[in-house]
Design a protein around this motif. Structure first.
Motif, short mmCIF file in Angstrom:
data_model
loop_
_atom_site.label_atom_id
_atom_site.label_comp_id
_atom_site.label_asym_id
_atom_site.label_seq_id
_atom_site.Cartn_x
_atom_site.Cartn_y
_atom_site.Cartn_z
N THR A 267 0.83 -1.20 0.00
CA THR A 267 0.00 0.00 0.00
C THR A 267 0.87 1.26 0.00
O THR A 267 2.09 1.20 0.21
CB THR A 267 -0.91 0.03 1.24
OG1 THR A 267 -0.09 0.17 2.42
CG2 THR A 267 -1.74 -1.25 1.35
N ASP A 268 0.22 2.39 -0.18
CA ASP A 268 0.89 3.68 -0.08
C ASP A 268 1.12 4.02 1.39
O ASP A 268 0.42 3.49 2.27
CB ASP A 268 0.05 4.76 -0.76
CG ASP A 268 0.82 6.06 -0.87
OD1 ASP A 268 1.74 6.12 -1.69
OD2 ASP A 268 0.49 7.01 -0.13
N TYR A 269 2.07 4.95 1.66
CA TYR A 269 2.36 5.33 3.03
C TYR A 269 1.19 6.04 3.71
O TYR A 269 1.15 6.15 4.93
CB TYR A 269 3.60 6.23 3.07
CG TYR A 269 4.89 5.45 3.22
CD1 TYR A 269 5.56 5.41 4.43
CD2 TYR A 269 5.43 4.76 2.15
CE1 TYR A 269 6.75 4.71 4.58
CE2 TYR A 269 6.61 4.05 2.28
CZ TYR A 269 7.26 4.03 3.50
OH TYR A 269 8.43 3.31 3.64
N THR A 270 0.23 6.53 2.92
CA THR A 270 -0.91 7.25 3.49
C THR A 270 -2.06 6.31 3.90
O THR A 270 -3.13 6.78 4.28
CB THR A 270 -1.45 8.26 2.47
OG1 THR A 270 -1.87 7.55 1.29
CG2 THR A 270 -0.37 9.27 2.10
N VAL A 271 -1.87 5.01 3.84
CA VAL A 271 -2.95 4.06 4.14
C VAL A 271 -3.39 4.20 5.60
O VAL A 271 -2.56 4.29 6.50
CB VAL A 271 -2.50 2.62 3.84
CG1 VAL A 271 -1.37 2.19 4.74
CG2 VAL A 271 -3.68 1.66 3.96
N PRO A 272 -4.70 4.23 5.86
CA PRO A 272 -5.19 4.27 7.25
C PRO A 272 -5.20 2.85 7.83
O PRO A 272 -6.15 2.08 7.63
CB PRO A 272 -6.60 4.85 7.11
CG PRO A 272 -7.03 4.45 5.73
CD PRO A 272 -5.79 4.39 4.89
N THR A 300 4.40 -4.94 8.40
CA THR A 300 5.58 -5.80 8.54
C THR A 300 6.82 -5.27 7.84
O THR A 300 7.91 -5.78 8.08
CB THR A 300 5.27 -7.21 7.98
OG1 THR A 300 4.76 -7.08 6.64
CG2 THR A 300 4.22 -7.89 8.84
N ASP A 301 6.66 -4.25 6.96
CA ASP A 301 7.84 -3.72 6.28
C ASP A 301 7.51 -2.34 5.73
O ASP A 301 6.36 -2.04 5.38
CB ASP A 301 8.27 -4.65 5.14
CG ASP A 301 9.72 -4.43 4.74
OD1 ASP A 301 10.37 -3.52 5.32
OD2 ASP A 301 10.21 -5.15 3.85
N ALA A 302 8.53 -1.49 5.68
CA ALA A 302 8.41 -0.16 5.08
C ALA A 302 9.45 -0.07 3.97
O ALA A 302 10.65 0.13 4.24
CB ALA A 302 8.62 0.93 6.13
N LYS A 303 9.00 -0.24 2.75
CA LYS A 303 9.92 -0.27 1.61
C LYS A 303 10.08 1.14 1.04
O LYS A 303 9.51 2.12 1.54
CB LYS A 303 9.40 -1.24 0.56
CG LYS A 303 9.29 -2.67 1.10
CD LYS A 303 8.80 -3.62 0.04
CE LYS A 303 8.70 -5.04 0.62
NZ LYS A 303 8.21 -6.03 -0.37
N GLU A 304 10.85 1.24 -0.02
CA GLU A 304 11.17 2.56 -0.59
C GLU A 304 9.91 3.29 -1.05
O GLU A 304 9.77 4.50 -0.83
CB GLU A 304 12.14 2.40 -1.75
CG GLU A 304 12.54 3.70 -2.40
CD GLU A 304 13.44 3.50 -3.60
OE1 GLU A 304 13.78 4.49 -4.26
OE2 GLU A 304 13.81 2.33 -3.88
N ARG A 305 8.99 2.57 -1.66
CA ARG A 305 7.81 3.23 -2.23
C ARG A 305 6.49 2.73 -1.65
O ARG A 305 5.46 3.35 -1.87
CB ARG A 305 7.78 3.01 -3.74
CG ARG A 305 8.96 3.65 -4.46
CD ARG A 305 8.89 3.41 -5.95
NE ARG A 305 10.01 4.02 -6.64
CZ ARG A 305 10.24 3.94 -7.95
NH1 ARG A 305 9.40 3.24 -8.70
NH2 ARG A 305 11.28 4.53 -8.48
N THR A 306 6.51 1.61 -0.94
CA THR A 306 5.26 1.05 -0.43
C THR A 306 5.41 0.63 1.02
O THR A 306 6.53 0.43 1.52
CB THR A 306 4.81 -0.17 -1.24
OG1 THR A 306 5.84 -1.17 -1.19
CG2 THR A 306 4.50 0.20 -2.68
N LEU A 307 4.27 0.48 1.66
CA LEU A 307 4.18 -0.04 3.02
C LEU A 307 3.60 -1.45 2.92
O LEU A 307 2.56 -1.65 2.30
CB LEU A 307 3.26 0.86 3.85
CG LEU A 307 3.48 0.93 5.36
CD1 LEU A 307 4.86 1.51 5.66
CD2 LEU A 307 2.39 1.79 6.00
N GLY A 342 -6.51 6.63 -2.79
CA GLY A 342 -5.19 7.22 -2.72
C GLY A 342 -4.20 6.40 -1.94
O GLY A 342 -2.99 6.68 -1.98
N SER A 343 -4.69 5.36 -1.23
CA SER A 343 -3.78 4.51 -0.45
C SER A 343 -3.24 3.33 -1.24
O SER A 343 -2.47 2.54 -0.70
CB SER A 343 -4.52 3.98 0.80
OG SER A 343 -4.86 5.05 1.65
N LEU A 344 -3.66 3.20 -2.48
CA LEU A 344 -3.09 2.16 -3.33
C LEU A 344 -1.68 2.56 -3.75
O LEU A 344 -1.34 3.76 -3.77
CB LEU A 344 -3.98 1.94 -4.55
CG LEU A 344 -5.39 1.41 -4.24
CD1 LEU A 344 -6.24 1.41 -5.50
CD2 LEU A 344 -5.32 0.03 -3.63
#
Length: 373
Positions: A267-272, A300-307, A342-344
């Motif tokens: 998901t995107d970093y803005t995901v609720p 479980t992970d925070a990648k460069e472009r996605t959560l 927007g959270s995709l």
């Protein structure tokens, strides 16, 4: 020719009497079989007896041979034949009696299996104890069938004096033969010993869910030498018994058929996350396959472009947890598309300074210029 005809006429009373006794014995045995099995059928219908129905189903054919031959063997001493002819007839009756009795013993094993199937349901959800029992039963049954057949054939062959003498000679060289056979069939013997080990230590059992060689499937059959795995797409994977002693594999039902499945979302970093967690709980509670044990969500992970978000849900068995995972994945994605598009996952680009000016100039140059009039 005339002498032979006279000889036949002379012995005709003996032949006629012999045929009468033999046919009478066969008839008595057949009538006894029909009466016994008619009584079993009636009892099975009246009392709803699994034992009676199983005996009729498995032993009817073998008994149609065994009972008449048994009756013939009982009346055989009454046959007025010459000693040599009587000996031939006696041996034939004895051989058929041994083979039919062995056939009946083998079919009796199926009767015991039916009784166990009726008492213990293999198709139930959490059937660990039943699968242990049937894994041992299948191996012991195959071993018993082999021993019964071997003993029956041995008894038939040993009734001949020539074979007995041959057997005595073979026993004198059994030591050398056993060494030769041991070297020649060491892999087969190894598989047989592995079969004993699997049957009683049970790293795998009938109906276990395994992941072997990258394939997911259920244990369908365990023989003396190999295991048949029924793959989820109806293929069959056949592996030697030694494989399960020497190599690692996954057993998803070793102690219980209950399983926990994971669903991963990018998901995107803005995901609720809290709203997504609440939706997961709602989906699980509404789904009939969820067993109410596990329903959690973690980042479980925070990648460069996605959560990376992981949802864990539990179900009663492997098939149920697979269906539940697919349903959770589909409904969570639908929820994000509908409520938080927007959270995709998306890619962001920020243009600053000279790069931004150059971009504006490029767009201006690409626009069509007005023509002079």
């Amino acid at each position: 020719m005339k002498e032979q005809f006279d000889h036949l006429l002379e012995h005709f009373p003996e032949i006629f009497t012999t045929l009468g006794i033999l046919l009478g014995g066969l008839a008595i045995g057949l009538v006894a079989k029909l009466v016994i099995f008619a009584g079993l059928r009636a009892y099975g219908r009246r009392e709803d007896s699994t034992l009676a129905r199983s005996v009729v189903q498995h032993l009817s054919t073998a008994s149609a041979i065994f009972f008449p031959i048994l009756a013939v063997s009982l009346v055989l001493p009454l046959v007025p034949l010459h000693p040599k002819a009587f000996e031939v007839l006696r041996r034939v009756v004895e051989m058929v009696l041994i083979l039919s009795f062995a056939w009946g013993l083998i079919q009796t094993l199926d009767v015991f299996q039916d009784l166990l199937l009726q008492r213990y349901q293999l198709g139930s959800g959490d059937n660990l104890r039943v699968r242990k029992l049937f894994t041992q039963l299948q191996f012991v049954k195959k071993l018993a069938v082999s021993l019964i057949a071997l003993v029956a054939v041995g008894l038939v062959l040993m009734s001949f004096a020539t074979v007995r003498r041959l057997g005595t000679g073979l026993l004198t060289s059994a030591g050398i033969a056993s060494v030769i056979v041991g070297f020649a069939a060491q892999r087969s013997i190894g598989n047989l010993l592995a079969g004993f080990q699997i049957a009683f230590t049970q790293p795998i059992r009938i109906d276990d869910v395994l992941v072997v060689e990258g394939e997911w499937g259920r244990v369908e059959e365990i023989t003396f030498t190999y295991v048949v795995l029924s793959i989820w797409d109806e293929r069959r994977l056949v592996l030697p018994l030694n494989y399960f002693i020497e190599k690692p594999f996954q057993n998803w039902t070793r102690n219980s058929s209950k399983l926990t499945g994971a669903v991963y979302l990018q998901t995107d970093y803005t995901v609720p996350v809290d709203a997504l967690r609440a939706e997961l709980q709602r989906i699980a509670e509404a789904h009939p396959l969820w067993d109410k044990r596990v329903c959690v969500m973690h980042v479980t992970d925070a990648k460069e472009r996605t959560l990376e978000v992981r949802a864990l849900v539990s179900a009663a068995d492997a098939s149920s947890v697979w269906e539940l995972r697919c349903a959770v994945r589909e409904q969570l994605v639908t929820f994000l598309q509908r409520e938080y598009p927007g959270s995709l996952p998306r890619t962001r680009a920020l243009l600053e300074g000279p790069a931004l000016a150059a971009s504006h100039d490029e767009h201006a140059f690409s626009r069509p210029q007005p023509k002079a009039v």
